[in-house]
Design an enzyme around this catalytic site. Sequence first.
Site, PDB file in Angstrom:
ATOM      1  N   CYS A  19      19.974  61.194  61.096  1.00  0.00           N
ATOM      2  CA  CYS A  19      20.011  62.293  60.141  1.00  0.00           C
ATOM      3  C   CYS A  19      20.310  63.636  60.818  1.00  0.00           C
ATOM      4  O   CYS A  19      21.302  63.787  61.503  1.00  0.00           O
ATOM      5  CB  CYS A  19      18.689  62.307  59.380  1.00  0.00           C
ATOM      6  SG  CYS A  19      18.700  63.120  57.788  1.00  0.00           S
ATOM      7  N   HIS A  20      19.428  64.623  60.631  1.00  0.00           N
ATOM      8  CA  HIS A  20      19.606  65.955  61.204  1.00  0.00           C
ATOM      9  C   HIS A  20      19.314  65.995  62.705  1.00  0.00           C
ATOM     10  O   HIS A  20      19.545  67.012  63.354  1.00  0.00           O
ATOM     11  CB  HIS A  20      18.702  66.970  60.488  1.00  0.00           C
ATOM     12  CG  HIS A  20      19.160  67.331  59.121  1.00  0.00           C
ATOM     13  ND1 HIS A  20      18.877  66.549  58.015  1.00  0.00           N
ATOM     14  CD2 HIS A  20      19.891  68.379  58.678  1.00  0.00           C
ATOM     15  CE1 HIS A  20      19.408  67.106  56.946  1.00  0.00           C
ATOM     16  NE2 HIS A  20      20.030  68.225  57.313  1.00  0.00           N
ATOM     17  N   GLY A  21      18.804  64.907  63.278  1.00  0.00           N
ATOM     18  CA  GLY A  21      18.534  64.844  64.711  1.00  0.00           C
ATOM     19  C   GLY A  21      19.764  65.121  65.545  1.00  0.00           C
ATOM     20  O   GLY A  21      19.669  65.525  66.699  1.00  0.00           O
ATOM     21  N   ALA A  22      20.941  64.943  64.966  1.00  0.00           N
ATOM     22  CA  ALA A  22      22.202  65.179  65.682  1.00  0.00           C
ATOM     23  C   ALA A  22      22.379  66.641  66.082  1.00  0.00           C
ATOM     24  O   ALA A  22      23.170  66.942  66.976  1.00  0.00           O
ATOM     25  CB  ALA A  22      23.383  64.713  64.832  1.00  0.00           C
TER      26      ALA A  22
END
Length: 179
Positions: free
Chosen positions: A112-115
């Site tokens: 998810c937004h971990g990128a």
Amino acid sequence: MSAQLNGKRVAFLVTDGFEQVELTGPREALQNSGAVVDILGEKEGTVRGWNHDKPADEFNVDATFDSAQLDLYDALVLPGGVQNSDTIRLIPGAQKLVKSHDAAGKPLAVICHGAWLLVSSGLAKGKRMTSYKTLQDDIRNAGGTWVDEQVVVDGNLITSRQPDDIPAFNEQLIKALAG
């Protein structure tokens, strides 16, 4: 419990506001396969997960980003959550861990937004990856190739879009660790 990952150790890098299911789902799958899982945070104590936009449970931090011994870990996992991901991307200790881990060629699994941590660390460049759809411009602007797929494996990097993709994400992470 399967023993296919006995002897493997995995670290989850989080700050307050991580998407709770993006930690608990993969952690359960890893533990059920025999892996030991640690939670790394910016400071000692606890971190709080979120269920999308609502505070959820607290989790004990096993080590800080600055005190963690990277050579102990066979893989790093970066759960998402907007608040967590927007905070962690600016923490030098977290950036150092992902850069060192990537340089060692060990599995780096991101949901998810971990990128955003990869974008801020310069690790998206030249990579084919996925994420939550709102990050596609960030990934492309950082020199990566964004695709809308459930899970993408590019070398040691495993990326996934969102909580619905956790089963496919878990399968690829376990496969990378068992290989």
